[in-house]
Design a protein around this motif. Structure first.
Motif, short mmCIF file in Angstrom:
data_model
loop_
_atom_site.label_atom_id
_atom_site.label_comp_id
_atom_site.label_asym_id
_atom_site.label_seq_id
_atom_site.Cartn_x
_atom_site.Cartn_y
_atom_site.Cartn_z
N GLN A 328 0.81 -1.22 0.00
CA GLN A 328 0.00 0.00 0.00
C GLN A 328 0.85 1.27 0.00
O GLN A 328 0.32 2.38 0.04
N GLY A 329 2.18 1.11 -0.03
CA GLY A 329 3.07 2.26 -0.06
C GLY A 329 3.49 2.76 1.30
O GLY A 329 4.12 3.83 1.40
N LYS A 330 3.14 2.02 2.36
CA LYS A 330 3.59 2.41 3.70
C LYS A 330 5.10 2.17 3.82
O LYS A 330 5.68 1.36 3.08
N THR A 331 5.73 2.86 4.76
CA THR A 331 7.16 2.69 4.99
C THR A 331 7.41 1.51 5.92
O THR A 331 6.79 1.42 6.99
N VAL A 332 8.30 0.61 5.50
CA VAL A 332 8.68 -0.54 6.32
C VAL A 332 10.20 -0.58 6.39
O VAL A 332 10.88 -0.62 5.36
N ILE A 333 10.75 -0.55 7.61
CA ILE A 333 12.19 -0.66 7.77
C ILE A 333 12.50 -1.72 8.82
O ILE A 333 11.67 -2.03 9.67
N GLY A 334 13.70 -2.28 8.75
CA GLY A 334 14.13 -3.29 9.71
C GLY A 334 15.49 -2.96 10.28
O GLY A 334 16.37 -2.45 9.57
N ILE A 335 15.65 -3.22 11.57
CA ILE A 335 16.92 -3.00 12.24
C ILE A 335 17.43 -4.32 12.79
O ILE A 335 16.72 -5.02 13.50
N CYS A 336 18.65 -4.68 12.43
CA CYS A 336 19.33 -5.88 12.90
C CYS A 336 18.50 -7.13 12.57
O CYS A 336 18.33 -7.47 11.41
N GLY A 338 15.38 -7.47 12.53
CA GLY A 338 14.29 -7.05 11.64
C GLY A 338 14.74 -6.93 10.20
O GLY A 338 13.98 -7.24 9.27
N TYR A 339 15.97 -6.47 10.00
CA TYR A 339 16.57 -6.41 8.66
C TYR A 339 16.70 -7.82 8.08
O TYR A 339 16.36 -8.07 6.92
N GLN A 340 17.15 -8.75 8.89
CA GLN A 340 17.28 -10.14 8.44
C GLN A 340 15.93 -10.71 8.04
O GLN A 340 15.80 -11.41 7.02
N PHE A 414 30.39 -1.12 4.19
CA PHE A 414 29.01 -0.74 3.90
C PHE A 414 28.06 -1.51 4.83
O PHE A 414 28.41 -2.55 5.37
N ASP A 415 26.86 -0.98 4.95
CA ASP A 415 25.87 -1.60 5.82
C ASP A 415 24.49 -1.51 5.20
O ASP A 415 24.13 -0.51 4.58
N GLY A 416 23.70 -2.56 5.42
CA GLY A 416 22.28 -2.52 5.12
C GLY A 416 21.95 -2.64 3.65
O GLY A 416 22.83 -2.85 2.78
N TRP A 424 13.82 -0.23 3.63
CA TRP A 424 15.26 -0.46 3.79
C TRP A 424 15.54 -1.18 5.11
O TRP A 424 14.67 -1.26 5.99
N GLY A 425 16.74 -1.71 5.20
CA GLY A 425 17.15 -2.41 6.41
C GLY A 425 18.59 -2.09 6.76
O GLY A 425 19.39 -1.71 5.91
N THR A 426 18.92 -2.27 8.05
CA THR A 426 20.25 -1.94 8.54
C THR A 426 20.60 -2.83 9.74
O THR A 426 19.72 -3.30 10.45
N TYR A 427 21.90 -3.02 9.95
CA TYR A 427 22.37 -3.71 11.15
C TYR A 427 22.68 -2.74 12.29
O TYR A 427 23.00 -3.16 13.40
N ILE A 428 22.60 -1.44 12.04
CA ILE A 428 23.09 -0.45 13.00
C ILE A 428 22.04 -0.09 14.02
O ILE A 428 21.01 0.53 13.69
N HIS A 429 22.28 -0.47 15.28
CA HIS A 429 21.45 0.01 16.38
C HIS A 429 21.81 1.47 16.65
O HIS A 429 22.95 1.90 16.48
#
Length: 484
Positions: A328-336, A338-340, A414-416, A424-429
């Protein structure tokens, strides 16, 4: 500066406020010209932090070190238990994982003697450098079935020769029974170390408890050194995620609704403290698919067991809600973790998390993760989306995720993965502690030219906490005991 004896704050139970009071005294001693350092022999928490050396400790001791004005190190929390399931935990010794153990094997096994030896050595190293060491206990000090194996509470107090203060939570009720029972179950040698009792989280006019103070002192033969009122306007990072369920509903106030997925094994929830303070945002935690799908921004946080939490998300309908929101175009991001989860699959060939070797992910990012036996723990600086501003954060994860379209450029590489501005996703807390990231994530019509400065905010909170404790505790008595 005159040498002080070590001081220790212990509790009648878990969540009575030991960590907060410990943090406040770390700041008080710093303000008074001493050189304090925190210490907790064993901590059980999913909320951890990376030291400057790239090692792992409990977040509470990192916060307390910050209140002391010093860098954190592993001697401040030599043993960290990170639950991987309801019955087992990863054991981290002096910042490095040494394996997983069931609760039974850990608490009943003979290895506690070796861990206690390491904990005492860590305390001794701190004691040689700092004045005073501010120790924190864990849970109740009167768990009779575990006391002879306990490495955190009165055995550590006796090793340190610390002045001990018992903290009781009056807000939960039963304060007379909990204080009297706790003291009554101590040995004479342990009771001799108890210099005072702190009644914490009092609501209302503390003068109404004057009779109660006298009753407790007469019952226990130990002075009540203060009654600390409950305060909602002092914000110190919490050690545990027990209160996250209370932050649980969307808002219709015109703010941006940001949903953090409430995982069963959620870790490093302090990633969202800055976002929670942003005036444009209503942040809430939820595992309700409808609430999550309706949010403008969905964040999948870190996890101590990515595969197990991923399975839960698929079973409770949250995974489907996240995917639908993305469509639906909502923003979804993952951290650590959550990225996996956002990738194509998570592979566990070494059984780091359990017996399942391959689990399909949410399929939102074209990445694949392989869990590894080696844990990566490091502080880092980075540039977000090629922005010139230097950002800071830290990594704590077991796993490698290959990416050909990184989100961040770090000092070492590089990360994520950057799929789009809304995915997008990232490992950075701690990535959301940086103003450039927050402004880009919210894309709000209301811009904040001067982003919320979390470091300044935290310093203000430490000072407010110290002033609060000075007002309601008998500091003259406490110092008189420490100087004996």
């Amino acid at each position: 500066m005159q040498r002080l004896k070590p001081i220790m704050f212990v509790g009648t139970a878990s969540d009575v406020g030991k960590s907060i009071i410990n943090t406040g005294f770390c700041r008080i001693f710093k303000q008074d010209g001493y050189w304090p350092a925190p210490f907790k022999a064993q901590n059980m928490s999913l909320n951890s932090y990376a030291t400057p050396e790239g090692l792992e400790i409990g977040r509470a001791q990192a916060v307390q070190a910050e209140a002391c004005g010093i860098a954190c190190n592993t001697d401040m929390n030599p043993v960290l238990l990170k639950p991987t399931s309801e019955k087992s935990s990863q054991v981290v010794l002096l910042g490095k994982p040494i394996g997983n153990q069931s609760a039974y094997d850990y608490f009943m096994g003979n290895n506690k003697q070796e861990l206690f030896k390491e904990a005492k050595a860590a305390y001794d190293r701190l004691s040689g450098k700092y004045n005073p060491v501010v120790l924190e206990g864990a849970g109740s000090i009167s768990e009779l079935n575990l006391k002879h194996r306990d490495i955190t509470n009165m055995r550590m107090a006796m090793h340190a020769g610390a002045d001990v203060y018992l903290v009781a939570d009056i807000d939960r009720g039963g304060v007379f029974g909990s204080v009297y029972g706790t003291i009554a179950l101590l040995t004479p040698e342990e009771k001799q170390l108890i210099k005072g009792i702190i009644i914490n989280k009092f609501r209302g006019d503390a003068r109404l408890f004057e009779t109660g103070k006298k009753l407790i002192e007469d019952l226990c033969g130990i002075p009540v050194v203060g009654v600390v009122p409950y305060r909602k306007d002092i914000h110190i990072e919490e050690e545990d995620s027990v209160g996250l369920e209370q932050k649980h509903h969307q808002s219709s106030t015109g703010k941006i609704n940001v949903a953090v997925v409430l995982l069963n094994r959620l870790s490093n929830f302090t990633d969202f403290n800055v976002l929670e303070k942003d005036e444009r945002v209503h942040l809430f935690y939820s595992n309700n698919p409808t609430e999550i799908e309706q949010a403008a921004i969905i964040i999948i946080p870190g996890s101590k067991n990515t595969i197990a939490d991923l399975i839960d998300l698929k079973n409770n309908g949250v995974a489907k809600a996240i995917v639908n929101a993305h469509k639906q175009g909502k923003t979804v991001i993952g951290i650590c973790g959550g990225y996996q989860m956002m990738g194509q699959h998570v592979e566990d060939p070494f059984h780091v998390e359990g017996s399942i070797e391959l689990m399909p992910g949410l399929g939102l990012l074209p990445v694949k993760t392989v869990l590894t036996e080696e844990k990566i723990t490091q502080q880092c600086t980075f540039h977000y989306k090629q922005d010139k501003a230097t950002c800071t954060g830290y990594e704590i994860h077991m796993g490698v995720t290959e990416s050909d379209k990184p989100l961040n450029q770090t000092g070492t590489g590089f990360d994520g993965y950057f799929q789009s501005d809304t995915c997008w996703g990232t490992y950075i807390h701690g990535i959301l502690d940086n103003g450039v990231v927050i402004n880009d994530l919210l894309k709000s019509d209301v811009r904040i030219d001067k982003p919320f400065d979390y470091n300044v905010f935290k310093e203000e909170q430490y000072d407010k906490l110290a002033a609060h404790l000075r007002e309601h505790l008998d500091l003259n008595y406490i110092y008189s005991q420490l100087l004996k």
